[in-house]
Design a protein around this motif. Structure first.
Motif, PDB file in Angstrom:
ATOM      1  N   LEU A 259       7.230 -89.129  10.685  1.00  0.00           N
ATOM      2  CA  LEU A 259       6.469 -88.355   9.644  1.00  0.00           C
ATOM      3  C   LEU A 259       5.242 -89.042   8.948  1.00  0.00           C
ATOM      4  O   LEU A 259       4.107 -88.737   8.975  1.00  0.00           O
ATOM      5  CB  LEU A 259       7.288 -87.790   8.662  1.00  0.00           C
ATOM      6  CG  LEU A 259       8.162 -86.525   9.249  1.00  0.00           C
ATOM      7  CD1 LEU A 259       9.125 -86.172   8.026  1.00  0.00           C
ATOM      8  CD2 LEU A 259       7.179 -85.162   9.526  1.00  0.00           C
ATOM      9  N   GLN A 260       5.256 -90.258   8.810  1.00  0.00           N
ATOM     10  CA  GLN A 260       4.696 -91.299   8.147  1.00  0.00           C
ATOM     11  C   GLN A 260       3.517 -91.528   9.046  1.00  0.00           C
ATOM     12  O   GLN A 260       2.194 -91.419   8.725  1.00  0.00           O
ATOM     13  CB  GLN A 260       5.392 -92.689   7.905  1.00  0.00           C
ATOM     14  CG  GLN A 260       6.094 -92.595   6.315  1.00  0.00           C
ATOM     15  CD  GLN A 260       6.637 -94.000   6.010  1.00  0.00           C
ATOM     16  OE1 GLN A 260       7.673 -94.198   6.759  1.00  0.00           O
ATOM     17  NE2 GLN A 260       5.895 -94.682   5.109  1.00  0.00           N
ATOM     18  N   SER A 261       3.644 -91.900  10.331  1.00  0.00           N
ATOM     19  CA  SER A 261       2.878 -92.209  11.249  1.00  0.00           C
ATOM     20  C   SER A 261       2.061 -90.926  11.283  1.00  0.00           C
ATOM     21  O   SER A 261       0.839 -91.185  11.853  1.00  0.00           O
ATOM     22  CB  SER A 261       3.352 -92.539  12.738  1.00  0.00           C
ATOM     23  OG  SER A 261       2.474 -92.732  13.705  1.00  0.00           O
TER      24      SER A 261
ATOM     25  N   ASP B 113       7.148 -92.622  -0.337  1.00  0.00           N
ATOM     26  CA  ASP B 113       7.203 -91.677  -1.507  1.00  0.00           C
ATOM     27  C   ASP B 113       6.423 -90.423  -1.309  1.00  0.00           C
ATOM     28  O   ASP B 113       7.109 -89.395  -2.024  1.00  0.00           O
ATOM     29  CB  ASP B 113       6.615 -92.333  -2.731  1.00  0.00           C
ATOM     30  CG  ASP B 113       7.407 -93.888  -2.962  1.00  0.00           C
ATOM     31  OD1 ASP B 113       8.530 -93.844  -2.823  1.00  0.00           O
ATOM     32  OD2 ASP B 113       6.812 -94.571  -3.520  1.00  0.00           O
ATOM     33  N   GLN B 114       5.344 -90.374  -0.621  1.00  0.00           N
ATOM     34  CA  GLN B 114       4.798 -89.123  -0.575  1.00  0.00           C
ATOM     35  C   GLN B 114       5.362 -88.148   0.488  1.00  0.00           C
ATOM     36  O   GLN B 114       5.302 -86.899  -0.034  1.00  0.00           O
ATOM     37  CB  GLN B 114       3.066 -89.178  -0.023  1.00  0.00           C
ATOM     38  CG  GLN B 114       2.414 -89.996  -1.023  1.00  0.00           C
ATOM     39  CD  GLN B 114       1.092 -90.464  -0.355  1.00  0.00           C
ATOM     40  OE1 GLN B 114       1.167 -90.999   0.623  1.00  0.00           O
ATOM     41  NE2 GLN B 114      -0.190 -90.179  -1.249  1.00  0.00           N
ATOM     42  N   ILE B 115       5.823 -88.627   1.396  1.00  0.00           N
ATOM     43  CA  ILE B 115       6.842 -87.908   2.370  1.00  0.00           C
ATOM     44  C   ILE B 115       7.880 -87.242   1.559  1.00  0.00           C
ATOM     45  O   ILE B 115       8.487 -86.186   1.659  1.00  0.00           O
ATOM     46  CB  ILE B 115       7.179 -88.784   3.610  1.00  0.00           C
ATOM     47  CG1 ILE B 115       6.134 -89.308   4.472  1.00  0.00           C
ATOM     48  CG2 ILE B 115       8.472 -88.224   4.473  1.00  0.00           C
ATOM     49  CD1 ILE B 115       5.637 -88.159   5.372  1.00  0.00           C
ATOM     50  N   GLN B 116       8.881 -88.202   0.869  1.00  0.00           N
ATOM     51  CA  GLN B 116      10.000 -87.542   0.171  1.00  0.00           C
ATOM     52  C   GLN B 116       9.622 -86.674  -0.936  1.00  0.00           C
ATOM     53  O   GLN B 116      10.267 -85.795  -1.225  1.00  0.00           O
ATOM     54  CB  GLN B 116      10.682 -88.833  -0.411  1.00  0.00           C
ATOM     55  CG  GLN B 116      11.371 -89.900   0.343  1.00  0.00           C
ATOM     56  CD  GLN B 116      12.027 -90.993  -0.229  1.00  0.00           C
ATOM     57  OE1 GLN B 116      11.484 -91.323  -1.050  1.00  0.00           O
ATOM     58  NE2 GLN B 116      12.904 -91.240   0.521  1.00  0.00           N
ATOM     59  N   GLU B 117       8.422 -86.844  -1.670  1.00  0.00           N
ATOM     60  CA  GLU B 117       8.004 -85.534  -2.534  1.00  0.00           C
ATOM     61  C   GLU B 117       7.671 -84.481  -1.944  1.00  0.00           C
ATOM     62  O   GLU B 117       8.017 -83.383  -2.407  1.00  0.00           O
ATOM     63  CB  GLU B 117       6.773 -86.196  -3.200  1.00  0.00           C
ATOM     64  CG  GLU B 117       6.071 -85.213  -4.306  1.00  0.00           C
ATOM     65  CD  GLU B 117       7.107 -84.910  -5.273  1.00  0.00           C
ATOM     66  OE1 GLU B 117       7.148 -83.597  -5.717  1.00  0.00           O
ATOM     67  OE2 GLU B 117       8.163 -85.487  -5.725  1.00  0.00           O
ATOM     68  N   ALA B 118       6.870 -84.677  -0.623  1.00  0.00           N
ATOM     69  CA  ALA B 118       6.757 -83.307   0.056  1.00  0.00           C
ATOM     70  C   ALA B 118       7.980 -82.646   0.820  1.00  0.00           C
ATOM     71  O   ALA B 118       8.312 -81.590   0.447  1.00  0.00           O
ATOM     72  CB  ALA B 118       5.788 -83.591   1.244  1.00  0.00           C
ATOM     73  N   GLU B 119       8.843 -83.554   1.248  1.00  0.00           N
ATOM     74  CA  GLU B 119      10.163 -83.158   1.499  1.00  0.00           C
ATOM     75  C   GLU B 119      10.851 -82.303   0.431  1.00  0.00           C
ATOM     76  O   GLU B 119      11.398 -81.193   0.505  1.00  0.00           O
ATOM     77  CB  GLU B 119      11.173 -84.083   1.911  1.00  0.00           C
ATOM     78  CG  GLU B 119      12.518 -83.710   2.329  1.00  0.00           C
ATOM     79  CD  GLU B 119      13.545 -84.876   2.502  1.00  0.00           C
ATOM     80  OE1 GLU B 119      14.607 -84.733   2.927  1.00  0.00           O
ATOM     81  OE2 GLU B 119      12.919 -86.193   2.192  1.00  0.00           O
ATOM     82  N   TYR B 120      10.991 -82.770  -0.843  1.00  0.00           N
ATOM     83  CA  TYR B 120      11.514 -82.234  -2.003  1.00  0.00           C
ATOM     84  C   TYR B 120      10.745 -80.891  -2.291  1.00  0.00           C
ATOM     85  O   TYR B 120      11.578 -79.899  -2.411  1.00  0.00           O
ATOM     86  CB  TYR B 120      11.443 -82.974  -3.154  1.00  0.00           C
ATOM     87  CG  TYR B 120      11.840 -82.324  -4.364  1.00  0.00           C
ATOM     88  CD1 TYR B 120      13.105 -82.072  -4.792  1.00  0.00           C
ATOM     89  CD2 TYR B 120      11.033 -81.793  -5.375  1.00  0.00           C
ATOM     90  CE1 TYR B 120      13.617 -81.492  -5.870  1.00  0.00           C
ATOM     91  CE2 TYR B 120      11.351 -81.145  -6.530  1.00  0.00           C
ATOM     92  CZ  TYR B 120      12.501 -80.809  -6.772  1.00  0.00           C
ATOM     93  OH  TYR B 120      13.010 -80.065  -7.874  1.00  0.00           O
ATOM     94  N   GLN B 121       9.676 -80.808  -2.275  1.00  0.00           N
ATOM     95  CA  GLN B 121       8.679 -79.518  -2.631  1.00  0.00           C
ATOM     96  C   GLN B 121       9.060 -78.611  -1.563  1.00  0.00           C
ATOM     97  O   GLN B 121       9.507 -77.191  -1.810  1.00  0.00           O
ATOM     98  CB  GLN B 121       7.269 -79.651  -2.887  1.00  0.00           C
ATOM     99  CG  GLN B 121       6.955 -80.588  -3.952  1.00  0.00           C
ATOM    100  CD  GLN B 121       7.247 -79.909  -5.226  1.00  0.00           C
ATOM    101  OE1 GLN B 121       7.297 -78.688  -5.386  1.00  0.00           O
ATOM    102  NE2 GLN B 121       7.831 -80.856  -6.221  1.00  0.00           N
TER     103      GLN B 121
END
Length: 148
Positions: free
Chosen positions: A51-53, A60-68
């Motif tokens: 997902l980062q790639s 941190d942005q991936i985890q925040e998007a996942e949370y939302q």
């Protein structure tokens, strides 16, 4: 209305939380009750690097998007699905993609539709007589009609 959310929808929402899929996942709690198999939580974490790639976002942005994206999804253990429904689901997807059997089994268990962006899955299920499936555009139109 309960809706089974498949992995490609969740991954698309994480990759673009400002798009149509992200909007539906984040802003539809008044209209839809999203459900997903518990294993999807682990599949998301397993794909953080990919997902980062793809996105260029940091962890941190991936985890925040996942949370939302996932905050309004109810994750349900696979053990709660009746065994005979797993067999029926496997029969429906065996010539399409057996990895999608859980979504069909959940849809049968909870008597609801699957939300998927997988055109091959949608076409294959419909060809096998399973029509309890939404595309993103159909779900978006349904939510907009309920907004009025």
């Amino acid at each position: 209305m309960r809706i089974i959310v498949d992995a490609n929808i969740v991954f698309s929402g994480i990759l673009n939380s400002n798009g149509k899929i992200g909007d539906l996942l984040i802003n539809s709690e008044k209209y839809f009750n999203f459900i997903a198999p518990e294993f999807l939580r682990y599949e998301i974490r397993d794909k953080y690097k990919k997902l980062q790639s793809i996105s260029g976002l940091n962890i941190d942005q991936i985890q925040e998007a996942e949370y939302q994206v996932c905050k309004d999804i109810t994750f349900i253990s696979e053990e709660q699905i009746d065994y005979k429904l797993w067999i029926e689901a496997h029969e429906l997807v065996k010539n399409v993609d057996v990895d999608d059997a859980p979504y069909v089994a959940y849809a049968k268990q909870f008597r609801c539709k699957i939300w998927s962006g997988d055109k091959k899955l949608i076409k294959g299920l419909k060809a096998n007589g399973f029509v309890n499936i939404f595309t993103t555009d159909e779900l978006f139109e349904l939510r907009n009609a309920r907004l009025k």
